[in-house]
Design a protein around this motif. Structure first.
Motif, PDB file in Angstrom:
ATOM      1  N   ARG A  89       0.782  -0.865  -0.004  1.00 55.35           N
ATOM      2  CA  ARG A  89       0.301  -0.015   0.121  1.00 55.35           C
ATOM      3  C   ARG A  89       0.728   0.811   0.110  1.00 55.35           C
ATOM      4  NH1 ARG A  89      -5.317  -1.323   4.049  1.00 55.35           N
ATOM      5  NH2 ARG A  89      -5.235  -3.385   3.260  1.00 55.35           N
ATOM      6  N   ILE A  90       1.822   0.657   0.403  1.00 55.50           N
ATOM      7  CA  ILE A  90       2.838   1.986   0.811  1.00 55.50           C
ATOM      8  C   ILE A  90       3.544   2.845  -0.851  1.00 55.50           C
ATOM      9  CG2 ILE A  90       5.088   3.286   0.946  1.00 55.50           C
ATOM     10  CD1 ILE A  90       4.752   1.678   4.286  1.00 55.50           C
ATOM     11  N   LYS A  91       3.784   1.880  -1.212  1.00 55.68           N
ATOM     12  CA  LYS A  91       3.855   2.110  -2.739  1.00 55.68           C
ATOM     13  C   LYS A  91       3.351   2.226  -3.784  1.00 55.68           C
ATOM     14  CE  LYS A  91       8.726   0.216  -1.778  1.00 55.68           C
ATOM     15  NZ  LYS A  91       9.820   2.065  -2.477  1.00 55.68           N
ATOM     16  N   GLN A  92       2.032   2.133  -3.396  1.00 52.53           N
ATOM     17  CA  GLN A  92       1.237   2.525  -4.651  1.00 52.53           C
ATOM     18  C   GLN A  92       0.918   4.222  -4.170  1.00 52.53           C
ATOM     19  OE1 GLN A  92      -2.715   0.657  -2.795  1.00 52.53           O
ATOM     20  NE2 GLN A  92      -1.818  -2.109  -4.692  1.00 52.53           N
ATOM     21  N   THR A  93       0.880   4.539  -2.866  1.00 52.88           N
ATOM     22  CA  THR A  93       0.700   5.990  -2.982  1.00 52.88           C
ATOM     23  C   THR A  93       2.534   7.077  -3.516  1.00 52.88           C
ATOM     24  OG1 THR A  93       0.692   5.893  -0.685  1.00 52.88           O
ATOM     25  CG2 THR A  93      -1.295   6.001  -2.091  1.00 52.88           C
ATOM     26  N   ARG A  94       2.838   5.780  -2.673  1.00 52.92           N
ATOM     27  CA  ARG A  94       4.675   6.354  -2.745  1.00 52.92           C
ATOM     28  C   ARG A  94       5.916   5.575  -3.194  1.00 52.92           C
ATOM     29  NH1 ARG A  94       5.274  10.133   1.594  1.00 52.92           N
ATOM     30  NH2 ARG A  94       6.658  10.142   1.620  1.00 52.92           N
ATOM     31  N   PRO A  95       6.007   6.324  -4.277  1.00 54.85           N
ATOM     32  CA  PRO A  95       6.910   4.428  -5.614  1.00 54.85           C
ATOM     33  C   PRO A  95       8.074   4.542  -5.098  1.00 54.85           C
ATOM     34  CG  PRO A  95       5.705   6.110  -6.998  1.00 54.85           C
ATOM     35  CD  PRO A  95       4.403   5.843  -5.727  1.00 54.85           C
ATOM     36  N   HIS A  96       9.032   5.833  -4.530  1.00 59.74           N
ATOM     37  CA  HIS A  96      10.132   5.684  -4.709  1.00 59.74           C
ATOM     38  C   HIS A  96      10.043   5.585  -2.750  1.00 59.74           C
ATOM     39  CE1 HIS A  96      10.735   6.813  -8.102  1.00 59.74           C
ATOM     40  NE2 HIS A  96       9.572   8.231  -8.277  1.00 59.74           N
ATOM     41  N   GLN A  97       8.945   5.433  -1.896  1.00 57.43           N
ATOM     42  CA  GLN A  97       9.466   5.806  -0.206  1.00 57.43           C
ATOM     43  C   GLN A  97      10.026   4.006  -0.225  1.00 57.43           C
ATOM     44  OE1 GLN A  97       8.488   7.451   2.136  1.00 57.43           O
ATOM     45  NE2 GLN A  97      10.228   6.558   3.104  1.00 57.43           N
ATOM     46  N   LEU A  98      11.671   5.139   0.701  1.00 58.63           N
ATOM     47  CA  LEU A  98      12.771   4.536   0.584  1.00 58.63           C
ATOM     48  C   LEU A  98      12.286   3.623   2.056  1.00 58.63           C
ATOM     49  CD1 LEU A  98      15.792   6.090   0.898  1.00 58.63           C
ATOM     50  CD2 LEU A  98      15.075   4.401  -1.192  1.00 58.63           C
ATOM     51  N   VAL A  99      12.295   1.760   1.693  1.00 59.60           N
ATOM     52  CA  VAL A  99      11.968   0.590   2.858  1.00 59.60           C
ATOM     53  C   VAL A  99      12.559  -0.243   3.877  1.00 59.60           C
ATOM     54  CG1 VAL A  99      10.158  -0.398   3.852  1.00 59.60           C
ATOM     55  CG2 VAL A  99       9.463   1.122   2.863  1.00 59.60           C
ATOM     56  N   VAL A 100      12.506  -0.907   4.465  1.00 59.27           N
ATOM     57  CA  VAL A 100      13.398  -1.787   4.796  1.00 59.27           C
ATOM     58  C   VAL A 100      12.640  -2.132   6.011  1.00 59.27           C
ATOM     59  CG1 VAL A 100      15.654  -2.196   6.607  1.00 59.27           C
ATOM     60  CG2 VAL A 100      16.289  -0.651   4.821  1.00 59.27           C
ATOM     61  N   MET A 101      13.141  -3.477   5.716  1.00 59.77           N
ATOM     62  CA  MET A 101      12.072  -4.979   6.242  1.00 59.77           C
ATOM     63  C   MET A 101      12.628  -4.866   7.733  1.00 59.77           C
ATOM     64  SD  MET A 101       9.041  -4.253   4.529  1.00 59.77           S
ATOM     65  CE  MET A 101       8.308  -5.173   5.634  1.00 59.77           C
TER      66      MET A 101
END
Length: 455
Positions: free
Chosen positions: A67-79
């Motif tokens: 869902r994050i990537k749907q609205t903010r495709p360039h958001q950096l995320v570390v799982m």
């Protein structure tokens, strides 16, 4: 500026532990206990990076990431996960996660992952800024019907894979058309490689286009990739292709047919996927008749023909271009914003601009630097432009004894009109005929009738 990290984990102890570590390292932190809170926070805040746990109540980390990537495709995320598997890590990566860290968390691994992610984020931001600047620098300025039609043609043709031939006078903006086609094509994320065929010596152009192997000629101290190789997957722009030798034309034709070539001095065949866009200020049909250009290459390239209008055919765009260049050069030279008076504007719109947009751009740069005041007046313009307001487009000779008949007066004007137009088109008959809307054969007859010869 302090970087902002959003920590998303349902375990309070982990949130507090990460907060202490990250604050010591100079980061600003925000918390969320589950995926729903995370999504609410990013609607109002803009974190530089999100540390996201996978196993949480409600929507899990993978769904939150999606869902994050749907609205903010360039958001950096570390799982993060204490139950990580290779399958889970692969799925997270495919959904757009930058990295995957296993619990229990290692301080060194967490900080290293954050450092690497933020470096990549900075590079992406710089790359996007450069692309935006490039798009601004190469945008096509104008609202005339001629430019609107050209933009519409680009919009239709760009997504295709067809080769393109762009024709037009020097300074009209053929490169802008080529770049617009590339940017609106499916190859926009691949290289756009430009080659000025007129600027490369004949003995070097093969090496420039196809590359060479080490030792293939004097000075070839190392192997080198050519422009076709560099443009693989993208677009190769061959500017001034009408100045290319017949020998090189034959090799270009072979590549267009076979999509492969060999480097100079090599025997290894290299296959490429390149869209070729060619441009010239010459009338290639005339060059073919004169034996200077291959007819088969012309038909290969001329799949999607584009004609860039001269500035004298879209004079209504001159005020827009002037304002654009004024703003650009005032910013570049750190000068006070300047304006062009209505009288100077009239002179500039009356002038025919044989050097087209390039000539106008160079003049505006000169005026920004050399004009002492903030308003550019007719007296600041070159004499051949400032005099236009009083002399008009044609320098019609006044005769003391007016002709007795309308036919004779018409012929006097027609002869002077044709001479002026031929001069402005460097005595190119095809281009002149196209500009004045006359059949080429008809123009030939009139030139013969009036016995017009180049000065």
């Amino acid at each position: 500026m302090m970087k902002h990290i959003l920590i998303v984990d349902d375990e309070e102890s982990i949130r507090q532990s990460l907060e202490g570590i990250l604050k010591d390292e100079g980061f600003k932190t925000t918390f969320a206990a589950n995926g729903e809170q995370c999504l609410q926070i990013i609607n109002v805040e803009d974190p530089d990076l999100i540390l996201l746990d996978i196993w949480m109540p409600g929507i899990d980390g993978l769904e939150t990431l999606k869902r994050i990537k749907q609205t903010r495709p360039h958001q950096l995320v570390v799982m993060m996960s204490g139950h990580g598997t290779i399958e889970t890590a692969i799925k997270a990566t495919r959904l757009g996660a930058f990295d995957f860290i296993e619990k229990p968390l290692s301080l060194e691994k967490v900080l290293l992952s954050i450092e690497n992610a933020l470096k990549i984020g900075q590079l992406v931001a710089e790359n996007n800024a450069l692309k935006e600047k490039l798009a601004r620098d190469y945008q096509m300025i104008g609202e005339s019907q001629a430019i609107k039609k050209l933009k519409e043609q680009i919009k239709v043709a760009a997504p295709s894979s067809g080769w393109v031939l762009i024709t037009g006078e020097n300074g009209t903006g053929k490169e802008l058309v080529a770049r617009a086609i590339h940017q609106q094509s499916g190859r926009s994320d691949k290289p756009f490689v430009e080659v000025n065929c007129a600027a490369i010596p004949e003995e070097l152009i093969e090496s420039e286009l196809f590359g060479h192997e080490k030792g293939s000629f004097t000075g070839a101290t190392a192997a080198r990739r050519g422009k076709f190789d560099q443009a693989n997957g993208g677009t190769l722009f061959l500017d001034e292709i009408g100045d290319m030798s017949l020998k090189t034309q034959a090799k270009i034709l072979r590549i267009l047919q076979e999509h492969k070539f060999e480097r100079v001095g090599g025997n290894r065949t290299i296959e490429v996927d390149v869209r070729v866009i060619a441009a010239t200020n010459k009338v290639l049909t005339e060059e073919i008749k004169n034996g200077n250009f291959r007819e088969d290459l012309y038909f290969r390239l001329n799949v999607l023909p584009f004609v860039v209008p001269s500035l004298r055919h879209r004079k209504e765009d001159i005020p827009l271009l002037c304002n654009h260049f004024l703003h650009f050069f005032c910013s570049k030279e750190s000068r006070e914003n300047k304006t062009i008076s209505a009288e100077a504007q009239q002179c500039m719109q009356a002038y025919d601009w044989p050097g087209n947009v390039r000539e106008l751009k160079n003049l505006i740069e000169r005026l920004v630097i050399m004009t002492p005041g903030t308003e550019i007046k007719p007296s600041d313009l070159p004499q051949d432009i400032s005099n236009i307001a009083t002399t008009g487009h044609l320098s019609v000779t006044l005769v003391e004894d007016l002709p007795d008949s309308y036919k004779e007066a018409k012929e006097i004007f027609e002869e002077q009109f044709l001479i002026e137009k031929l001069k402005k088109n460097s005595w190119n008959i095809s281009r002149t005929a196209e500009e004045i809307g006359l059949e080429r054969s008809n123009l030939h007859r009139k030139i013969k009738y009036y016995q017009i010869n180049p000065d």
